[in-house]
Enzyme design. Structure first.
Site, mmCIF file in Angstrom:
data_model
loop_
_atom_site.group_PDB
_atom_site.id
_atom_site.type_symbol
_atom_site.label_atom_id
_atom_site.label_comp_id
_atom_site.label_asym_id
_atom_site.label_seq_id
_atom_site.Cartn_x
_atom_site.Cartn_y
_atom_site.Cartn_z
ATOM 1 N N ASP A 13 -23.117 51.883 -28.879
ATOM 2 C CA ASP A 13 -23.161 50.509 -29.405
ATOM 3 C C ASP A 13 -23.716 50.455 -30.828
ATOM 4 O O ASP A 13 -24.366 49.479 -31.212
ATOM 5 C CB ASP A 13 -24.017 49.587 -28.506
ATOM 6 C CG ASP A 13 -23.571 49.647 -27.061
ATOM 7 O OD1 ASP A 13 -22.353 49.626 -26.833
ATOM 8 O OD2 ASP A 13 -24.430 49.726 -26.169
ATOM 9 N N LYS A 16 -19.695 51.420 -34.145
ATOM 10 C CA LYS A 16 -18.629 52.346 -34.547
ATOM 11 C C LYS A 16 -17.332 51.598 -34.776
ATOM 12 O O LYS A 16 -16.556 51.929 -35.662
ATOM 13 C CB LYS A 16 -18.384 53.397 -33.454
ATOM 14 C CG LYS A 16 -19.493 54.393 -33.305
ATOM 15 C CD LYS A 16 -19.191 55.392 -32.194
ATOM 16 C CE LYS A 16 -19.182 54.787 -30.815
ATOM 17 N NZ LYS A 16 -20.463 54.272 -30.326
ATOM 18 N N GLY A 40 -16.658 49.780 -25.297
ATOM 19 C CA GLY A 40 -16.080 48.457 -25.527
ATOM 20 C C GLY A 40 -16.254 48.075 -26.969
ATOM 21 O O GLY A 40 -17.302 48.316 -27.565
ATOM 22 N N HIS A 41 -15.196 47.552 -27.533
ATOM 23 C CA HIS A 41 -15.272 47.144 -28.929
ATOM 24 C C HIS A 41 -14.614 45.781 -29.100
ATOM 25 O O HIS A 41 -13.454 45.601 -28.743
ATOM 26 C CB HIS A 41 -14.595 48.199 -29.807
ATOM 27 C CG HIS A 41 -14.482 47.780 -31.222
ATOM 28 N ND1 HIS A 41 -13.410 48.079 -32.003
ATOM 29 C CD2 HIS A 41 -15.320 47.051 -31.979
ATOM 30 C CE1 HIS A 41 -13.590 47.540 -33.186
ATOM 31 N NE2 HIS A 41 -14.732 46.913 -33.204
ATOM 32 N N GLN A 222 -19.425 56.100 -27.095
ATOM 33 C CA GLN A 222 -20.833 56.262 -26.719
ATOM 34 C C GLN A 222 -21.607 56.845 -27.919
ATOM 35 O O GLN A 222 -21.251 56.548 -29.041
ATOM 36 C CB GLN A 222 -20.981 57.133 -25.461
ATOM 37 C CG GLN A 222 -20.530 56.444 -24.189
ATOM 38 C CD GLN A 222 -19.025 56.448 -23.988
ATOM 39 O OE1 GLN A 222 -18.399 57.477 -24.093
ATOM 40 N NE2 GLN A 222 -18.445 55.321 -23.691
HETATM 41 P P1 IMP Z 1 -21.197 55.805 -17.577
HETATM 42 O O1 IMP Z 1 -20.660 56.337 -18.852
HETATM 43 O O2 IMP Z 1 -20.548 54.535 -17.132
HETATM 44 O O3 IMP Z 1 -21.237 56.845 -16.497
HETATM 45 O O4 IMP Z 1 -22.741 55.402 -17.820
HETATM 46 C C1 IMP Z 1 -23.744 56.370 -18.117
HETATM 47 C C2 IMP Z 1 -24.753 55.815 -19.111
HETATM 48 O O5 IMP Z 1 -24.133 55.671 -20.385
HETATM 49 C C3 IMP Z 1 -25.290 54.423 -18.755
HETATM 50 O O6 IMP Z 1 -26.640 54.335 -19.185
HETATM 51 C C4 IMP Z 1 -24.432 53.492 -19.574
HETATM 52 O O7 IMP Z 1 -25.066 52.275 -19.857
HETATM 53 C C5 IMP Z 1 -24.232 54.324 -20.831
HETATM 54 N N1 IMP Z 1 -22.989 53.989 -21.559
HETATM 55 C C6 IMP Z 1 -21.741 54.359 -21.235
HETATM 56 N N2 IMP Z 1 -20.858 53.906 -22.136
HETATM 57 C C7 IMP Z 1 -21.569 53.265 -23.059
HETATM 58 C C8 IMP Z 1 -21.215 52.595 -24.276
HETATM 59 O O8 IMP Z 1 -20.059 52.536 -24.692
HETATM 60 N N3 IMP Z 1 -22.245 52.046 -24.963
HETATM 61 C C9 IMP Z 1 -23.533 52.147 -24.558
HETATM 62 N N4 IMP Z 1 -23.904 52.772 -23.442
HETATM 63 C C10 IMP Z 1 -22.931 53.316 -22.696
#
Ligand code: IMP
Length: 425
Positions: A13, A16, A40-41, A222
């Site tokens: 977040d 990007k 998500g963007h 991420q």
């Molecule tokens: P997962 O990727 O859904 O398995 O989540 C694993 C961890 O990564 C969690 O703490 C999520 O909140 C975090 N996370 C996954 N994708 C994002 C993102 O795009 N932005 C911020 N945190 C993310």
């Protein structure tokens, strides 16, 4: 060397999306290389808000082709919905967008298991429940289903049957019921047909683009601290979010990469569980959340907010080999009088310049206090014109992490950007 990687330098977040949107007009090809619909963007298309989870935001620029690479995991229904939303808004995606036939498919039971595990653990990791972890588990266990399989019902059903056998005991233990291979085959064959025009040989497109010496933007998802190998394990996502992940995830060699640009917010946020040394669970944290609209674009969850963590950023500079940092949301700090930046951690009486491999939750941040600025920044287009205190803030980042700051975002709009230059120049 014609490729530039844009990578998140914190816990995701970082903004990007805005930076990729600014750089995309300079690129001929944008490739997303890791993660899935957990990202998500938010974009504004034709005056309307649109959230993209899988398709690179480069799709908004009509001269730019987009590839979703083999390092990603794809929820086909989400992908289809995004193409439809773009087409409805007059953006033609056909012929400009390819998703790798090698990318793994997020299956219904991946989402189910992700959700049930979160429930059982009381939300320990706080995943996005998009099935990301279970899908990557199948990939490394060599029993996954790939996008190309969606175009071959027989192969799909036989792979699914074997795959479901492995998950059955897990689902039973968690109190869930798995769909049958036939049910998934019927649903996913339809999705495959709907996506036939998009599923292709992404690696060949990337290869041809390199051979034609085109400019390629490699878009990360991420962030470094959520990377499976370099992040705050086990509170991480299940892919290589770092710049190195771009090579495997896009199908490109390291010798083709010209530079790596790290995106970092002027403060720090994190969603989900896990250590966050500079977290502010007080009014200042709430001020940052309000001013920065810090709510997840995928899950809507309030983001945890805190001071800028230069230890984490120093680590990101190192593990991504960053040539440059883009600092976003500098304007959000307008609301605060005095600012703190974490220059080191202390653990058991020892000063640490880099994050320890475990016990990050036990460190005490060592802060430096800097002056704030009580002025709107959105009007500035050059760092040299910013208030002296804001310049000093950026100078301290550079001095502490050993990486130059290039672009500085001073507001949400495209124009609210200082020192934007061609990243391929
Ligand atoms: P997962 O990727 O859904 O398995 O989540 C694993 C961890 O990564 C969690 O703490 C999520 O909140 C975090 N996370 C996954 N994708 C994002 C993102 O795009 N932005 C911020 N945190 C993310």
């Amino acid at each position: 060397m014609s490729a530039v990687v844009v990578v998140g330098a914190q816990w995701g977040d970082e903004g990007k999306g805005k930076v990729v949107d600014l750089y995309a007009p300079y690129a001929e090809l944008v490739v997303r290389y890791a993660g899935g619909a957990n990202a998500g963007h938010t974009l504004v298309v034709g005056g309307e808000k649109l959230i993209l989870h899988l398709i690179p935001s480069g799709i908004l620029h009509e001269q730019t082709n987009c590839v979703v690479g083999q390092g990603t995991v794809i929820d086909p229904a989400v992908f289809l919905k995004e193409t439809e939303a773009l087409n409805v808004r007059g953006l033609d995606t056909r012929g400009r967008l390819v998703v790798s036939q090698r990318a793994h498919v997020v299956l219904p039971h991946h989402k189910l298991i992700d959700e049930l595990r979160e429930k059982r653990s009381g939300g320990a990791i706080g995943t996005t429940k998009r099935g990301i972890g279970p899908c990557y588990e199948d990939k490394v266990a060599r029993r996954g289903v790939r996008m190309g399989d969606l175009l071959n019902p027989e192969r799909l059903q036989s792979k699914l049957a074997a795959n479901l056998e492995c998950w059955r005991p897990v689902a039973e233990d968690l109190g869930g019921t798995l769909p049958t291979a036939e049910e998934i085959t019927a649903q996913y064959t339809d999705l495959g047909e709907a996506l036939r025009a998009y599923i292709g040989d992404a690696a060949a497109i990337v290869r041809a683009s390199i051979q034609a010496n085109e400019k390629i933007l490699l878009e990360g998802a991420q962030g470094t601290m959520l990377d499976i190998d370099n992040g705050t394990y086990p509170f991480v996502t299940s892919s290589n979010a770092v710049a190195g992940g771009a090579c495997a995830g896009a199908g490109i060699g390291p010798t083709h990469i010209k530079s790596a640009i790290g995106i970092a917010k002027a403060y720090t946020t994190r969603v989900g569980g896990g250590p966050f040394p500079t977290e502010l669970e007080d009014e200042t944290g709430q001020q940052l959340r309000d001013a920065g609209a810090e709510y997840g674009s995928t899950t809507g969850r309030p983001r945890r907010c805190g001071w800028l963590d230069l230890v984490a950023l120093r680590h990101a500079v190192a593990v991504n080999g960053l040539n440059e940092l883009a600092i976003t949301k500098l304007d959000v700090l307008n609301v605060l009088g005095e600012l703190k930046v974490c220059v080191a951690y202390e653990l058991d009486g020892e000063r640490l310049e880099y994050p320890p491999y475990e016990r990050i939750e036990d460190v005490t941040p060592i802060y430096e206090t800097l002056d704030g600025w009580d002025e709107e920044l959105a009007k500035y287009r050059s760092r040299a014109d910013l208030p002296a205190a804001a310049q000093r803030y950026l100078d301290r980042i550079e001095e502490e992490v050993g990486c130059r700051v290039g672009v500085v975002s001073v507001g949400p709009d495209r124009e609210d950007t200082a020192d934007l230059v061609d990243p391929f120049g």
